[in-house]
Design an enzyme around this catalytic site. Structure first.
Site, PDB file in Angstrom:
ATOM      1  CE  LYS A  71      65.138  18.325  16.083  1.00  0.00           C
ATOM      2  NZ  LYS A  71      66.548  18.559  16.479  1.00  0.00           N
ATOM      3  CE  LYS A  84      52.254  14.233  26.546  1.00  0.00           C
ATOM      4  NZ  LYS A  84      52.252  13.128  25.568  1.00  0.00           N
TER       5      LYS A  84
END
Length: 164
Positions: A71, A84
């Protein structure tokens, strides 16, 4: 504790705004599954809307990277500077002895009709897991491959939709 920083740059051949429309949004996860099925088995939105705090679960085709899934959390989404950043928050690299694993895409304008993507991996690795340092090299290569496939996709779409 070992630390490292790896980078890769690629000229994209499309305006920075077009590149950011892909790299800076959740479209990138959809792109992974559609355009890179040999690497990405599944990309799932766990929470969020694409902004800071968004969590994705990435599952890789076994044997292609190092980790099979993890994750990641968006820790920076800077639309003005087109940056980002993600950090692995569960599984994957953290299970391999990394205490920090951060990826970054930075889209830089190179004139009106072109841009460059700078992909970066930053990591910290426990001393007893130092033999896993080469896994970071695999990760930067994966980001370089993503950038190359994104370039092909963006340029293919540019040719399919000529200016009016």
């Amino acid at each position: 504790m070992a630390a490292g920083h790896l980078e890769h740059e690629l000229e994209l051949g499309v305006p920075a705004s077009e590149a950011w429309d892909l790299f800076g949004t959740l479209r990138l996860g959809e792109f992974f599954e559609k355009e890179m099925p040999s690497l990405f088995q599944k990309v799932e939105l766990v929470e969020g809307d694409g902004g800071i705090g968004t969590v994705l679960k990435l599952t890789f085709v076994p044997g292609t990277l190092g980790p099979t899934c993890y994750k990641e959390k968006f820790t920076k989404v800077d639309n003005e500077n087109r940056i980002k950043e993600i950090e692995v928050i569960e599984g994957g690299y953290l299970e391999l002895g990394f205490t920090l694993f951060r990826g970054r895409f930075h889209i830089m304008e190179k004139g009106k009709d072109s841009s460059t993507v700078k992909s970066t991996v930053e990591y910290e690795l426990k001393q007893e897991a130092s033999e896993n340092g080469s896994i970071a090299s695999n990760a930067i290569q994966a980001l370089a491959n993503i950038a190359q496939v994104a370039k092909q996709h963006l340029n293919r779409n540019k040719l399919a939709d000529p200016p009016k």
